[in-house]
Design a protein around this motif. Structure first.
Motif, PDB file in Angstrom:
ATOM      1  N   LEU A   1      11.618   9.969  -1.665  1.00  0.00           N
ATOM      2  CA  LEU A   1      12.426  10.145  -0.457  1.00  0.00           C
ATOM      3  C   LEU A   1      11.600  10.786   0.655  1.00  0.00           C
ATOM      4  CD1 LEU A   1      15.798  11.376  -2.014  1.00  0.00           C
ATOM      5  CD2 LEU A   1      15.275   9.112  -1.095  1.00  0.00           C
ATOM      6  N   THR A   2      10.788  11.772   0.305  1.00  0.00           N
ATOM      7  CA  THR A   2       9.919  12.400   1.307  1.00  0.00           C
ATOM      8  C   THR A   2       8.941  11.391   1.894  1.00  0.00           C
ATOM      9  OG1 THR A   2      10.053  14.514   0.131  1.00  0.00           O
ATOM     10  CG2 THR A   2       8.247  14.236   1.698  1.00  0.00           C
ATOM     11  N   SER A   3       8.365  10.577   1.036  1.00  0.00           N
ATOM     12  CA  SER A   3       7.427   9.547   1.496  1.00  0.00           C
ATOM     13  C   SER A   3       8.107   8.561   2.434  1.00  0.00           C
ATOM     14  CB  SER A   3       6.847   8.819   0.281  1.00  0.00           C
ATOM     15  OG  SER A   3       6.086   7.698   0.664  1.00  0.00           O
ATOM     16  N   ARG A   4       9.322   8.182   2.087  1.00  0.00           N
ATOM     17  CA  ARG A   4      10.042   7.212   2.919  1.00  0.00           C
ATOM     18  C   ARG A   4      10.364   7.810   4.291  1.00  0.00           C
ATOM     19  NH1 ARG A   4      12.380   2.562   1.502  1.00  0.00           N
ATOM     20  NH2 ARG A   4      12.146   3.065  -0.706  1.00  0.00           N
ATOM     21  N   LEU A   5      10.656   9.103   4.334  1.00  0.00           N
ATOM     22  CA  LEU A   5      10.947   9.747   5.607  1.00  0.00           C
ATOM     23  C   LEU A   5       9.704   9.856   6.481  1.00  0.00           C
ATOM     24  CD1 LEU A   5      13.329  12.649   4.489  1.00  0.00           C
ATOM     25  CD2 LEU A   5      13.951  10.641   5.837  1.00  0.00           C
ATOM     26  N   LEU A   6       8.548  10.021   5.853  1.00  0.00           N
ATOM     27  CA  LEU A   6       7.314  10.247   6.601  1.00  0.00           C
ATOM     28  C   LEU A   6       6.598   8.970   7.011  1.00  0.00           C
ATOM     29  CD1 LEU A   6       5.797  13.236   4.555  1.00  0.00           C
ATOM     30  CD2 LEU A   6       6.951  13.337   6.774  1.00  0.00           C
ATOM     31  N   SER A   7       6.824   7.881   6.275  1.00  0.00           N
ATOM     32  CA  SER A   7       6.051   6.667   6.556  1.00  0.00           C
ATOM     33  C   SER A   7       6.846   5.421   6.193  1.00  0.00           C
ATOM     34  CB  SER A   7       4.736   6.688   5.768  1.00  0.00           C
ATOM     35  OG  SER A   7       4.021   5.483   5.928  1.00  0.00           O
ATOM     36  N   ARG A   8       6.646   4.392   6.976  1.00  0.00           N
ATOM     37  CA  ARG A   8       7.273   3.107   6.674  1.00  0.00           C
ATOM     38  C   ARG A   8       6.574   2.399   5.528  1.00  0.00           C
ATOM     39  NH1 ARG A   8       7.264  -2.088  10.870  1.00  0.00           N
ATOM     40  NH2 ARG A   8       8.214  -3.601   9.443  1.00  0.00           N
ATOM     41  N   ASP A   9       5.264   2.590   5.433  1.00  0.00           N
ATOM     42  CA  ASP A   9       4.459   1.828   4.483  1.00  0.00           C
ATOM     43  C   ASP A   9       4.016   2.669   3.310  1.00  0.00           C
ATOM     44  OD1 ASP A   9       4.039  -0.925   5.627  1.00  0.00           O
ATOM     45  OD2 ASP A   9       3.383   0.285   7.333  1.00  0.00           O
ATOM     46  N   THR A  10       3.591   1.977   2.246  1.00  0.00           N
ATOM     47  CA  THR A  10       3.002   2.618   1.082  1.00  0.00           C
ATOM     48  C   THR A  10       1.483   2.458   1.153  1.00  0.00           C
ATOM     49  OG1 THR A  10       2.973   0.653  -0.338  1.00  0.00           O
ATOM     50  CG2 THR A  10       5.035   1.890  -0.217  1.00  0.00           C
ATOM     51  N   ILE A  11       0.797   3.032   0.183  1.00  0.00           N
ATOM     52  CA  ILE A  11      -0.663   2.912   0.161  1.00  0.00           C
ATOM     53  C   ILE A  11      -1.090   1.462  -0.044  1.00  0.00           C
ATOM     54  CG2 ILE A  11      -0.956   3.262  -2.336  1.00  0.00           C
ATOM     55  CD1 ILE A  11      -3.346   5.131  -1.540  1.00  0.00           C
ATOM     56  N   TYR A  12      -0.202   0.642  -0.608  1.00  0.00           N
ATOM     57  CA  TYR A  12      -0.514  -0.766  -0.829  1.00  0.00           C
ATOM     58  C   TYR A  12      -0.159  -1.617   0.388  1.00  0.00           C
ATOM     59  CZ  TYR A  12      -0.862   0.697  -5.723  1.00  0.00           C
ATOM     60  OH  TYR A  12      -1.218   1.328  -6.887  1.00  0.00           O
ATOM     61  N   THR A  13       1.040  -1.436   0.948  1.00  0.00           N
ATOM     62  CA  THR A  13       1.469  -2.296   2.049  1.00  0.00           C
ATOM     63  C   THR A  13       0.781  -1.965   3.367  1.00  0.00           C
ATOM     64  OG1 THR A  13       3.370  -0.855   2.543  1.00  0.00           O
ATOM     65  CG2 THR A  13       3.712  -2.648   0.964  1.00  0.00           C
ATOM     66  N   LEU A  14       0.337  -0.715   3.532  1.00  0.00           N
ATOM     67  CA  LEU A  14      -0.315  -0.355   4.789  1.00  0.00           C
ATOM     68  C   LEU A  14      -1.622  -1.119   4.970  1.00  0.00           C
ATOM     69  CD1 LEU A  14      -0.313   1.331   7.338  1.00  0.00           C
ATOM     70  CD2 LEU A  14      -1.391   3.191   6.063  1.00  0.00           C
ATOM     71  N   LYS A  15      -2.327  -1.386   3.894  1.00  0.00           N
ATOM     72  CA  LYS A  15      -3.561  -2.158   3.991  1.00  0.00           C
ATOM     73  C   LYS A  15      -3.290  -3.540   4.573  1.00  0.00           C
ATOM     74  CE  LYS A  15      -7.482  -3.895   1.303  1.00  0.00           C
ATOM     75  NZ  LYS A  15      -8.150  -3.934  -0.010  1.00  0.00           N
ATOM     76  N   LEU A  16      -2.178  -4.138   4.170  1.00  0.00           N
ATOM     77  CA  LEU A  16      -1.829  -5.463   4.669  1.00  0.00           C
ATOM     78  C   LEU A  16      -1.316  -5.404   6.099  1.00  0.00           C
ATOM     79  CD1 LEU A  16      -0.039  -6.822   1.470  1.00  0.00           C
ATOM     80  CD2 LEU A  16      -2.377  -7.271   2.224  1.00  0.00           C
ATOM     81  N   ARG A  17      -0.495  -4.395   6.405  1.00  0.00           N
ATOM     82  CA  ARG A  17       0.047  -4.306   7.758  1.00  0.00           C
ATOM     83  C   ARG A  17      -1.062  -4.071   8.780  1.00  0.00           C
ATOM     84  NH1 ARG A  17       5.120  -3.906   9.159  1.00  0.00           N
ATOM     85  NH2 ARG A  17       5.772  -3.216   7.093  1.00  0.00           N
ATOM     86  N   ARG A  18      -2.106  -3.364   8.390  1.00  0.00           N
ATOM     87  CA  ARG A  18      -3.240  -3.147   9.286  1.00  0.00           C
ATOM     88  C   ARG A  18      -3.958  -4.453   9.612  1.00  0.00           C
ATOM     89  NH1 ARG A  18      -6.498   1.335   9.109  1.00  0.00           N
ATOM     90  NH2 ARG A  18      -8.086   0.162   7.988  1.00  0.00           N
ATOM     91  N   ARG A  19      -3.791  -5.439   8.739  1.00  0.00           N
ATOM     92  CA  ARG A  19      -4.368  -6.771   8.979  1.00  0.00           C
ATOM     93  C   ARG A  19      -3.368  -7.716   9.633  1.00  0.00           C
ATOM     94  NH1 ARG A  19      -6.302  -7.629   2.926  1.00  0.00           N
ATOM     95  NH2 ARG A  19      -5.995  -9.823   3.507  1.00  0.00           N
ATOM     96  N   GLY A  20      -2.227  -7.165  10.065  1.00  0.00           N
ATOM     97  CA  GLY A  20      -1.207  -7.973  10.723  1.00  0.00           C
ATOM     98  C   GLY A  20      -0.322  -8.737   9.770  1.00  0.00           C
ATOM     99  N   ILE A  21      -0.257  -8.321   8.514  1.00  0.00           N
ATOM    100  CA  ILE A  21       0.536  -9.023   7.506  1.00  0.00           C
ATOM    101  C   ILE A  21       1.730  -8.169   7.112  1.00  0.00           C
ATOM    102  CG2 ILE A  21       0.538  -9.985   5.174  1.00  0.00           C
ATOM    103  CD1 ILE A  21      -2.489 -10.431   5.509  1.00  0.00           C
ATOM    104  N   ASP A  22       2.913  -8.728   7.256  1.00  0.00           N
ATOM    105  CA  ASP A  22       4.141  -8.057   6.842  1.00  0.00           C
ATOM    106  C   ASP A  22       4.704  -8.824   5.655  1.00  0.00           C
ATOM    107  OD1 ASP A  22       6.519  -6.773   6.514  1.00  0.00           O
ATOM    108  OD2 ASP A  22       7.332  -7.250   8.488  1.00  0.00           O
ATOM    109  N   LEU A  23       4.778  -8.183   4.491  1.00  0.00           N
ATOM    110  CA  LEU A  23       5.262  -8.873   3.294  1.00  0.00           C
ATOM    111  C   LEU A  23       6.710  -9.319   3.440  1.00  0.00           C
ATOM    112  CD1 LEU A  23       3.721  -6.768   0.384  1.00  0.00           C
ATOM    113  CD2 LEU A  23       2.933  -8.942   1.329  1.00  0.00           C
TER     114      LEU A  23
END
Length: 604
Positions: free
Chosen positions: A433-455
């Protein structure tokens, strides 16, 4: 006439050719899926044995020790004259070996691996480069063996997944089954490597497939079991981590564990941010060829390893020492910061390895330091330091990955400690819950979002999903009054093409939906023919509602998951029904896309 017919259906060919019938069964039948899952599980199990052997061999070659993380500043007996300074050269030599290998044969083997598998399942039909299995195994083993501060789970997931994808291509399975085979490979790899069959299943379902369908669950379980049997035959049936028994000594400790979960969620997000910040810094600073980057960056990693040799490789001996209370609080916090820096630097310079084991390491350091602090503040209440270390391991991983089910199961299987399950669950939930409040992404999805990819969004170049709901929705069907009798509602539903209708109150405001199934069940259950006075408002359901500005790619996920034939589209206030989204209206968007494409002038 030769008697050979052209264009015969494959099913007819299968009926005459036993080989074709066997191939068709593998592609489409349930028994075929079971066979493929078992084969992939066995292959992942054998792959994990080979991978762990490679790590052991390379670690021995580069350090002269089984695991240098627990050896202090010991010298390498192969080059004893260098003393502890050999760690300055080990990452450089390792980088010179795996850098060209990755750059030449499989660039996707760089980094921690899991995001690439998630992307392959979400948007590429489960297709993974078959070279990844061999390249990832060699590159990751060289990275870890030469001092890279990364883990084994990312590589083994990518290795097993590539095996599943390759077998799916050989058999020519459908896209849906291909994705499932990729998940089977991931589950088998985790299960065999960590002796954690349940964790392998939930890792694949929660992170790779992100679905818990019955068919998928059965296939993934078969693969995990097959891999575990092979893994246990090679490594033994013992817990992966050897930790002393812990238990909750005072009910007030649950509050302390909850606070630890909040801190762990913050550490998980901090690790994620620092990891990609350092990767950006390495990208900005490096101007040479990519194959040389790991070797040059290895000099920086070597300096860090000389200062903190506990950062060498995965570091399980150090983790166990922390859980047993062998370090002071200040040194534990130093190890926590050092692991974040070492892992981020290893991946930033182009190393290959996972982030799961580092997150466990960080959690153990955080938990042990927290436990020591609580013992000083509340000596009669805090309890054993090791309990906080164990709970912190799962909580930091949950904060970074936001996979709470996997975190609970994998910590239980890695340690064999069921007595700590309740505080573990509590801390993992608060960390998530704390992680969700602080960030939209996880350590896995952020790598993809930085490349312009939204799962959750459409794949690049997709013809469906780039529009907004308001562009493709159709007119909503007439609403049923909330006080309408069931027989009247049944008549309206029988004449509707949707099988579900909106319900409005006396002011015309939307209050929910009513389905033909709910009305039929109500009329069948009541002894009278009119539903004994039941009204439409008594059977109102609240499905997911959409808005006109919502991306169609996101809305399609809700539409597919919904059991009905359509979903309501409401105004931004959520009170008025402005449209209706169905599968057909979504598909009609293809015509407008094609029409627009046809009108575009050709370019030279």
């Amino acid at each position: 006439m030769s008697g050979i017919r052209k264009g015969r259906p494959e099913a007819a060919v299968a009926g005459q050719d036993p080989g074709a019938r066997w191939r068709l069964g593998l592609r489409e039948a349930q028994w075929g899926l079971a066979v493929l899952a078992l084969v992939i599980g066995a292959g992942a199990g054998l792959g994990s044995i080979a991978f762990r052997w490679l790590i052991k061999v390379f670690t021995g070659l580069f350090t002269g020790h089984v695991d240098y993380a627990g050896a202090g500043h010991a010298a390498n007996p192969h080059v004893a004259w260098l003393g502890p300074y050999f760690v300055l050269l080990a990452p450089v030599l390792g980088g010179l070996l795996y850098g060209p290998l990755v750059d030449r044969f499989a660039k996707e083997a760089r980094g921690h691996g899991v995001p690439e598998v998630m992307l392959a399942v979400a948007q590429r039909g489960g297709r993974i480069n078959p070279n990844v299995s061999v390249v990832k195994a060699l590159a990751s083993a060289l990275t870890i063996g030469s001092g890279g501060s990364v883990g084994r789970e990312g590589p083994i997931v990518q290795i097993g997944s590539a095996l599943g994808s390759t077998l799916g291509r050989i058999v020519k399975v459908t896209e849906g089954r291909m994705k499932l085979l990729v998940a089977c490979g991931a589950a088998g790899g985790i299960a065999a490597t960590f002796n954690a069959p349940l964790a392998g299943v939930f890792f694949a379902m929660e992170l790779i497939l992100r679905d818990f369908a019955i068919e998928a669950f059965g296939a993934v379980v078969l693969s995990s079991v097959a891999a575990s049997v092979i893994g246990r035959a090679a490594f033994g049936d013992v817990a992966f981590l050897n930790l002393p028994a812990f238990h909750v000594e005072h009910v007030a400790q649950y509050g302390l564990f909850a606070l630890l979960g909040i801190a762990a969620g913050g550490v998980g997000i901090s690790f994620t941010r620092i990891l990609y910040w350092i990767e950006d810094a390495c990208d900005w600073a490096w101007r040479g060829p990519e194959w040389l980057r790991p070797a040059v960056g290895g000099l920086l990693l070597g300096v860090l390893l000389l200062l903190l040799p506990q950062m060498y490789g995965v570091g399980y001996p150090v983790l166990e020492n922390a859980a047993e209370g062998k370090y002071a609080a200040a040194f534990l916090l130093l190890l926590l910061a050092g692991k974040i820096l070492a892992t981020s630097l290893t991946i930033g310079i182009g190393g290959s390895g996972g982030v799961f084991a580092p997150s466990l390491f960080m959690g153990a350091m955080l938990g042990a330091a927290y436990g020591l602090g609580m013992q000083s503040l509340l000596p009669g209440t805090a309890g054993a330091v090791g309990a906080y270390a164990l709970v912190g391991m799962g909580a930091v991983f949950a904060g970074a990955s936001r996979a709470p089910i996997t975190a609970v199961v994998i910590l239980f299987e890695l340690t064999g400690e069921y007595s700590i399950i309740l505080p573990l669950m509590l801390a993992i939930v608060t960390a998530t819950l704390t992680s969700r409040l602080l960030s939209r992404d996880t350590i896995y999805t952020l790598k993809l979002r930085r490349r312009g990819i939204d799962l959750e969004g459409p794949a690049a170049g997709a013809v469906l999903g780039t529009q907004q709901v308001g562009e493709v929705m159709e007119q909503a069907p007439p609403a049923i009054p909330v006080d309408a009798e069931l027989l009247s509602v049944a008549t309206d539903l029988s004449l509707s093409a949707h099988g579900v209708l909106p319900v409005a109150d006396k002011n015309g405001s939307y209050v929910g939906m009513i389905t033909a199934r709910a009305v039929a069940e109500a009329l069948a259950d009541e002894p009278g023919s009119s539903g004994s006075g039941a009204l439409a408002g008594d059977l109102v359901e609240q499905p997911v509602s959409l808005t006109p500005v919502e991306p169609l790619a996101v809305a399609l996920h809700a539409l597919i998951a919904h059991s009905g034939t359509g979903l309501p589209v409401l105004d931004p206030e959520g009170t008025s029904l402005v449209g209706w989204l169905t599968h057909q209206s979504a598909l009609r968007a293809l015509h407008s896309v094609r029409g627009t494409a046809a009108l575009k002038p050709a370019t030279a």
